[in-house]
Scaffold this active site. Structure first.
Site, PDB file in Angstrom:
ATOM      1  N   ASP A  19       0.821  -1.226   0.000  1.00 55.45           N
ATOM      2  CA  ASP A  19       0.000   0.000   0.000  1.00 55.45           C
ATOM      3  C   ASP A  19       0.848   1.266   0.000  1.00 55.45           C
ATOM      4  OD1 ASP A  19      -2.404  -1.632   0.333  1.00 55.45           O
ATOM      5  OD2 ASP A  19      -1.788  -1.843   2.426  1.00 55.45           O
ATOM      6  N   GLU A  20       2.069   1.176  -0.538  1.00 61.25           N
ATOM      7  CA  GLU A  20       2.964   2.349  -0.520  1.00 61.25           C
ATOM      8  C   GLU A  20       2.683   3.336  -1.649  1.00 61.25           C
ATOM      9  OE1 GLU A  20       5.366  -1.285   0.874  1.00 61.25           O
ATOM     10  OE2 GLU A  20       4.164  -0.781  -0.896  1.00 61.25           O
ATOM     11  N   LYS A  22       2.557   2.049  -5.143  1.00 60.39           N
ATOM     12  CA  LYS A  22       3.266   1.511  -6.305  1.00 60.39           C
ATOM     13  C   LYS A  22       2.513   1.758  -7.602  1.00 60.39           C
ATOM     14  CE  LYS A  22       3.432  -2.534  -4.369  1.00 60.39           C
ATOM     15  NZ  LYS A  22       2.970  -2.124  -3.016  1.00 60.39           N
ATOM     16  N   GLY A  46      -3.993  -4.652  -4.485  1.00 62.03           N
ATOM     17  CA  GLY A  46      -4.786  -3.669  -5.204  1.00 62.03           C
ATOM     18  C   GLY A  46      -3.981  -2.406  -5.416  1.00 62.03           C
ATOM     19  N   THR A  48      -4.144   1.453  -6.641  1.00 63.13           N
ATOM     20  CA  THR A  48      -5.097   2.536  -6.866  1.00 63.13           C
ATOM     21  C   THR A  48      -4.454   3.641  -7.680  1.00 63.13           C
ATOM     22  OG1 THR A  48      -6.188   2.049  -4.760  1.00 63.13           O
ATOM     23  CG2 THR A  48      -6.632   4.187  -5.751  1.00 63.13           C
ATOM     24  N   THR A 136      -6.415 -12.219   2.680  1.00 59.68           N
ATOM     25  CA  THR A 136      -7.566 -11.605   2.018  1.00 59.68           C
ATOM     26  C   THR A 136      -8.641 -12.630   1.673  1.00 59.68           C
ATOM     27  OG1 THR A 136      -6.469 -11.866  -0.120  1.00 59.68           O
ATOM     28  CG2 THR A 136      -6.189  -9.754   1.021  1.00 59.68           C
ATOM     29  N   GLN A 231       2.226  -6.043  -3.130  1.00 64.16           N
ATOM     30  CA  GLN A 231       2.469  -6.083  -1.684  1.00 64.16           C
ATOM     31  C   GLN A 231       3.755  -5.301  -1.345  1.00 64.16           C
ATOM     32  OE1 GLN A 231       1.823  -9.529  -3.018  1.00 64.16           O
ATOM     33  NE2 GLN A 231      -0.336  -9.326  -2.615  1.00 64.16           N
ATOM     34  N   ALA A 306      -7.302  -1.413  -0.700  1.00 69.03           N
ATOM     35  CA  ALA A 306      -7.893  -1.321  -2.039  1.00 69.03           C
ATOM     36  C   ALA A 306      -8.566  -2.623  -2.436  1.00 69.03           C
ATOM     37  CB  ALA A 306      -6.809  -0.961  -3.061  1.00 69.03           C
ATOM     38  N   ARG A 312      -6.511   0.143   7.501  1.00 68.30           N
ATOM     39  CA  ARG A 312      -5.088  -0.127   7.687  1.00 68.30           C
ATOM     40  C   ARG A 312      -4.622   0.389   9.038  1.00 68.30           C
ATOM     41  NH1 ARG A 312      -4.154   2.458   1.837  1.00 68.30           N
ATOM     42  NH2 ARG A 312      -4.676   0.642   0.542  1.00 68.30           N
ATOM     43  N   LEU A 339       3.352  12.320   1.431  1.00 69.24           N
ATOM     44  CA  LEU A 339       3.941  13.307   2.325  1.00 69.24           C
ATOM     45  C   LEU A 339       2.896  14.331   2.767  1.00 69.24           C
ATOM     46  CD1 LEU A 339       6.649  14.184   3.605  1.00 69.24           C
ATOM     47  CD2 LEU A 339       7.025  15.620   1.583  1.00 69.24           C
ATOM     48  N   SER A 411       5.807  12.251  -3.645  1.00 71.96           N
ATOM     49  CA  SER A 411       4.397  12.392  -3.988  1.00 71.96           C
ATOM     50  C   SER A 411       3.716  13.267  -2.941  1.00 71.96           C
ATOM     51  CB  SER A 411       3.726  11.023  -4.046  1.00 71.96           C
ATOM     52  OG  SER A 411       2.337  11.170  -4.255  1.00 71.96           O
TER      53      SER A 411
END
Length: 431
Positions: A19-20, A22, A46, A48, A136, A231, A306, A312, A339, A411
């Site tokens: 969830d970084e 990517k 997932g 996004t 999941t 992941q 996602a 989270r 950020l 970002s």
């Protein structure tokens, strides 16, 4: 150096628990790639994307699918639920993006996730109760188990349903015994599985190809290739917070095995980390916030899975963890995301160590923090390093010093253009 040697093939991986961000970075880098390939995982991930104000969530199709003139490949290292893949194709079509076999390839050697895998995954998690892993329940683990046990079903079997029927009989016999004897559940016949597969086989047949041959032909032409991981590093089955991990290798080295491209042709590794930390599911999380602070950060950052929609867990940036991930992946370029979510927090904390034996970076102990002043300004409109508030710059610089890599892309919002490129690899994506 030949033109072939000069080609930049890039691997994109997460440096935390997934969830970084990517998907956004892959979408950006795909502007200069001819091919984007997923190399592991399944629809338990997932990605996004926010493009022109519209949110698109992808689970199996690589994030580069929204870029024109880009071929996307689902590599041999991915496990694929045909039902999910067809639904994703339909979702994109409804958004006006028809994805044909000229722009998407499904490796004939990718293993399939079947309904029996999903059923088994859910039954196991339910049986574990309070000790559950936090999967999941998409059937990913059981599909990988069948793969390494040499009873898995590859996508190529969909091209011949008689062969598909022969291949499923061994794994189906075993699963039915588990369903009936261990869990008291109903069994499933091979006829039922074949009929389930039939419409997906017809729909996906044009997409199923020799992906390795395609990628090597691309190499011969000198086409740049982008390798998309799913992941994060600490969900890696070998290097993660075991047993609270996924069922595949998420680190950059698996880009070679999961696609058939040799390691010498992986030229750059982009490691992505959030400016704070999150994880979904069970397992250790040393820098996790207290309940009130966590809820505030979760709400502000939109921190919900996602794939599952699960909230989270949120925490402060863990520098030793990210530093270790950078080593494991051989990171050459660092990206810092979200950020902007930290704007308005008076005092920020950075985990700079763990109360564990010297040299142990496996994050089992209590975190050691360093406090750093925050900033109040909204940074979502910033497009240059100089336009960031001084306190924001200081926060990024402290992370860079602790991790040992300069942040080449920052970002500052969810949109495609809400980024600050500081490295030539990322500046070339800005048009």
């Amino acid at each position: 150096m030949s033109s072939q040697d000069a080609v930049q093939n890039t691997v994109v991986v997460g440096l935390q628990w997934g969830d970084e961000g990517k998907g956004k970075v892959v979408d950006l880098l795909a502007a200069n790639a001819r091919h984007v390939v997923r190399f592991q995982g399944g629809n338990n991930a997932g990605h996004t994307l926010v493009v022109d104000g519209e949110t698109v969530i992808l689970h199996l199709i690589p994030s580069g699918i929204l870029q024109p003139n880009t071929t996307c490949i689902i590599g041999n290292g991915v496990v694929v639920d045909p039902e999910v893949l067809v639904a994703e194709l339909d979702q994109l079509a409804k958004r006006g993006r028809e994805v044909g076999p000229d722009s998407l390839i499904l490796s004939a050697d990718a293993h399939l996730v079947l309904p029996i895998h999903r059923t088994l995954d859910g039954l196991r998690e339910q049986a574990l109760g309070g000790s559950k892993i936090g999967t999941t329940k998409k059937g990913i683990g059981p599909a990988y188990e069948d793969k390494v046990a040499r009873r898995g079903i590859r996508a190529g079997a969909l091209l011949d349903l008689a062969r598909f029927r022969r291949h499923i009989q061994g794994t189906l016999s075993e699963k039915n015994r588990i369903f009936a004897d261990w869990y008291g559940e109903s069994t499933i016949s091979d006829d039922e599985l074949v009929e389930w597969a039939r419409p997906f086989a017809e729909r996906l047949a044009p997409y199923i190809k020799d992906s390795v041959a395609h990628l090597h032909a691309a190499q011969d032409r000198g086409d740049p290739i982008l390798f998309e991981g799913a992941q994060g590093t600490f969900l890696d089955v070998d290097h993660g917070t075991y047993p609270f991990v996924t069922s595949s290798n998420t680190v950059a080295g698996n880009a070679a095995a999961g696609t058939g491209v040799g390691p010498k042709d992986l030229h750059a590794v982009v490691g992505i980390a959030k400016a704070y930390a999150t994880r979904v599911g069970s397992g250790p999380f040393p820098t996790r916030l207290d309940e009130h602070e966590e809820e505030e950060m979760r709400t502000k950052g939109g921190e919900f899975g996602a794939t599952t929609g699960r909230p989270r867990s949120c925490g402060w940036f863990d520098a030793p963890m990210v530093r270790h991930a950078a080593r494991l992946n051989g990171v050459t370029h660092l990206t810092l995301t979200k950020l902007d979510v930290l704007s308005g927090i008076k005092t920020l904390r950075i985990g700079i160590g763990h109360d564990t034996p010297e040299g142990d970076e496996r994050f089992s102990g209590s975190p050691v923090y360093e406090d750093i002043p925050g900033w109040d300004e909204d940074i979502t409109a910033c497009r240059t390093w100089e336009s960031l508030p001084p306190a924001c710059q200081a926060y990024v610089e402290r992370i860079e010093a602790l991790v040992g890599i300069r942040a080449g892309l920052i970002s500052v919002g969810p949109g495609r253009r809400q980024v600050i490129p500081r490295d030539p690899l990322f500046r070339s994506t800005q048009h």
